[in-house]
Write a protein that holds these residues in place. Structure first.
Motif, PDB file in Angstrom:
ATOM      1  N   TYR A  11      28.202  55.007  38.106  1.00 16.06           N
ATOM      2  CA  TYR A  11      29.140  53.520  39.519  1.00 16.06           C
ATOM      3  C   TYR A  11      27.942  53.094  39.688  1.00 16.06           C
ATOM      4  O   TYR A  11      27.699  53.205  41.393  1.00 16.06           O
ATOM      5  N   THR A  94      38.776  51.240  46.999  1.00 16.05           N
ATOM      6  CA  THR A  94      38.345  51.028  45.938  1.00 16.05           C
ATOM      7  C   THR A  94      37.334  50.034  46.261  1.00 16.05           C
ATOM      8  O   THR A  94      37.491  49.560  47.376  1.00 16.05           O
ATOM      9  N   GLU A 102      37.425  41.476  41.749  1.00 20.97           N
ATOM     10  CA  GLU A 102      37.312  42.425  40.737  1.00 20.97           C
ATOM     11  C   GLU A 102      37.682  43.630  41.430  1.00 20.97           C
ATOM     12  O   GLU A 102      36.821  43.994  42.488  1.00 20.97           O
ATOM     13  N   ARG A 103      38.240  44.934  41.148  1.00 18.23           N
ATOM     14  CA  ARG A 103      38.365  45.920  41.818  1.00 18.23           C
ATOM     15  C   ARG A 103      38.227  47.267  40.810  1.00 18.23           C
ATOM     16  O   ARG A 103      38.444  47.255  39.085  1.00 18.23           O
ATOM     17  N   GLU A 104      37.718  48.242  41.920  1.00 20.20           N
ATOM     18  CA  GLU A 104      37.685  49.337  40.731  1.00 20.20           C
ATOM     19  C   GLU A 104      37.890  50.433  41.775  1.00 20.20           C
ATOM     20  O   GLU A 104      37.258  50.581  43.108  1.00 20.20           O
ATOM     21  N   GLU A 105      38.547  51.155  41.353  1.00 18.33           N
ATOM     22  CA  GLU A 105      39.104  52.080  42.518  1.00 18.33           C
ATOM     23  C   GLU A 105      37.967  53.152  41.890  1.00 18.33           C
ATOM     24  O   GLU A 105      38.073  53.825  40.901  1.00 18.33           O
TER      25      GLU A 105
END
Length: 666
Positions: A11, A94, A102-105
């Motif tokens: 991550y 998020t 751009e998103r990432e959860e």
DNA sequence: GCGATCAGGT
DNA sequence: CACACCTGATCGC
């Protein structure tokens, strides 16, 4: 010292405990605890500037860490960017790239680390699997099995990687006496001294760092006195600590420090003490350890006429780390500290043996990308643990997670010649010196002596002669009790150790933070109210007396939200109230057992909870329940279910959805 | 003058 | 052998 660069392979958009260099580009920051070596760059101008222009970048940490951090004005500029999270309460976060949208959860869970007040480990679950960043930690044997959210139902979660506090991951540090043992030993010593007269005073020579608080609180409780410290400000929201410390110098136990760090004098305290002469002993908390084959001896060592060292460690020992890892069986382990005298390669190599044997699982079909493993019945470090199961397959009720291994203490890593029944030892194997005896390398017992000399300049050579046995003859009748203390490792200490090996875990379950001290649960010290020095008698907080808290999941109480909700983060939503078993992974994994909580139901629960509090931006229940039938925004694409639920999460979190979607549609 | 880094000390 | 921290010196901007 942590040499962790701040980012995890899985991550890379989040940064933990490092805030400089590459980390300046992170989308979210995480602080595991408030020690300077984990705060590098945190007050840097670059980061400061970044915050000014960012709406989404947040720093996540525990409530206690937030409080400690903000008590230092140098970090005050973080105020509006800190998001305190409850312990053991999976939270959806998020990460948003403000440029691309751009998103990432991720689901992030704070787990207690036992290192210092507010210290946590971060469990991160997302598309790249579950990874655990331990920060710095001290957990006792068996503790991992007691952490609910490392489990999924009855099984241990499938942890892909552990980013490990490997400070003592070296066989030389095989064993470090337990917190309880050390605490009791110190109590005995203090008792012996301060009971002699009111002028008999103890000075705890502590470093300028958080982490000694539980020592203070326990001593204060035991002796019905307060500990003198330099400053109380940081504890103003922590009644459990605040009530036990004072700036009034008229007390027999001091932990004050002098800015100029003058040498310790047996008649004078750093704070000046009283106008009349005192009889002072100094006790310097130090890490003591014992090799695998070393018989344990003293937990307190006399280093001079009036000075002692007492065992105290903020970090898990080698065997504690091994226990932890062998329970979790991660696929990868990345050390964040290289003990000196070792290379990174050494440590990594050593750690390989603790990694799950992937060859056995590589061939296994993993339809959901996650695989669960039953917890090892018995902790042996061998290989017979290919007993993974498919999701939802077998629900073997292995759930009694605690207390099993306590009965068989150290079998974990040192198979045959376990030194378990400790017997008194003669060599000078005390603290701060290695007394390693791991097989290959010779003893170096002699070293003990010299370092002892070094350390307290004040008293010249005599301590040298005190060394072990003969201490008794050494001077002064006044001492009487002391050698008793010294011996203490052999008697009191050990039995205590033993028992604690056997029952260690249970006592924690009693949730008591008092003398027989389970690891402190600092978060329970926290309140939202600001107290003052004198408000000592107000255990109003969320202390251990609260029946509603399971000791393991001691929550920071809903009342916190009254105050803190306002600043509650946009992009994060608590996924559970912190009681049920891992609901987080029910989100990522369609998990078998009690997966009552998917993201949305949890969201609802959360909505109810905060609906009770007044708050502008929080969703009301009606908002929440309108779920999937909102009309779509005019010129936007009709969102798919995923996007939609996402949108809702954001709404629920009070985010400005419009702006965000705008930028996001780039 | 500030920060980052290093050496040295506790 | 640590740890976490502070101070002071130096270098660079």
């Amino acid at each position: 010292m942590s040499s962790f660069a701040g980012r995890m392979k899985e991550y890379p958009n989040m940064s933990l405990d490092r805030f400089d260099r590459e980390n300046l580009h992170a989308r979210a920051y995480f602080l595991s605890h408030c020690h300077k070596d984990h705060m590098k760059g945190l007050k840097g101008p670059l980061l400061k500037r970044k915050l000014k222009f960012s709406l989404t970048v947040k720093l996540y940490c525990s409530f206690v860490t937030k409080e400690l951090l903000l008590s230092n004005p140098k970090y005050a500029f973080w105020e509006d960017h800190i998001v305190a999270l409850e312990l053991e309460s999976p939270t959806l976060i998020t990460l948003i790239d403000e440029a691309s949208g751009e998103r990432e959860e991720l689901v992030v869970t704070l787990l207690p680390a036992g290192h210092c007040p507010g210290s946590v480990m971060f469990l991160v679950e997302g598309a790249q699997g579950a990874v655990l960043y331990t920060g710095d930690f001290r957990l006792a044997k068996g503790d991992a099995s007691r952490i609910e959210l490392l489990h999924s139902g009855s099984r241990v979660k499938d942890i892909k990687s552990v980013y490990l506090d490997s400070t003592f991951y070296d066989p030389r540090f095989y064993q470090i006496p337990s917190r309880e043992t050390c605490l009791h030993a110190i109590q005995d010593l203090v008792q012996d001294w301060i009971s002699r007269s009111v002028r008999h005073t103890v000075w705890l020579n502590c470093k300028a760092a958080y982490g000694y608080e539980y020592l203070f609180t326990n001593l204060a409780n035991e002796f019905h006195t307060q500990i003198h410290v330099n400053n109380l400000d940081m504890f103003k929201k922590m009644p459990e600590i605040l009530s036990h410390v004072t700036t009034d110098r008229a007390t027999q136990i001091h932990a004050c420090r002098h800015p100029k760090g003058e040498d310790f004098l047996a008649t004078r305290l750093p704070c000046g003490g009283s106008s009349t002469p005192l009889n002072i002993i100094s006790i310097k908390p130090s890490t003591m350890w014992f090799g695998e084959r070393t018989q344990r001896t003293k937990v307190i060592v006399r280093t001079g006429a009036s000075s002692y060292r007492a065992c105290f460690s903020f970090h898990s020992s080698y065997s504690e780390i091994k226990d932890f890892l062998s329970y979790l069986q991660p696929i990868n382990i990345y050390p964040s500290v290289v003990p000196i005298g070792r290379t990174h390669a050494d440590v990594t190599e050593l750690l390989k043996s603790m990694c799950r044997d992937v060859s056995s699982s590589a061939v296994v079909y993993r339809p959901l990308g996650t695989l669960k493993r039953t917890r090892p019945e018995q902790q042996t470090h061998d290989v017979d643990r290919a007993d993974w199961l498919f999701e939802g397959a077998d629900l073997a009720p292995v759930r009694k997670r605690v207390m099993m291994q306590e009965a068989t203490p150290t079998t974990l890593t040192n198979p045959p010649d376990d030194p378990l029944p400790f017997t008194p030892l003669v060599t000078g194997d005390y603290m701060d010196c290695t007394e390693s005896n791991d097989d290959e390398e010779g003893e170096e017992g002699e070293r003990g002596g010299e370092e002892r000399d070094l350390e307290e300049g004040e008293r010249g050579g005599e301590e040298r002669d005190l060394e072990e046995g003969e201490r008794g003859d050494l001077e002064e009748g006044e001492r009487g009790g002391e050698e008793r203390d010294l011996e203490e490792g052999e008697r009191g200490g050990e039995e205590r150790d033993l028992e604690e090996g056997e029952r260690g875990g249970e006592e924690r379950d009693e949730g008591s933070v008092s003398n027989s001290g389970p690891p402190p649960r600092w978060e329970e010290f926290f309140t939202t109210e600001i107290l003052t020095d004198s408000q000592t008698s107000q255990p109003n907080s969320c202390s251990h007396t609260s029946p509603s808290h399971s000791p393991l999941t001691g929550s920071q109480t809903p009342e916190l939200f009254v105050d803190d909700f306002v600043t509650l983060p946009s992009p994060s939503i608590p996924l559970s109230a912190g009681r049920g078993p891992s609901q987080a992974d029910s989100m990522l994994i369609q998990s078998e057992d009690r997966c009552q909580g998917d993201a949305l139901t949890n969201l609802e629960a959360w909505g109810e909870e905060c609906g009770n509090h007044t708050n502008q931006s929080e969703p009301t229940e009606s908002q929440m329940s309108s779920d999937f039938d909102i009309p779509s925004t005019p010129d936007s694409d009709r969102p798919g279910p995923d996007e939609l639920s996402d949108l809702y999460r954001r709404l629920a979190a009070g985010e400005e959805v419009v702006t965000r979607t705008g930028s996001q549609s780039l």
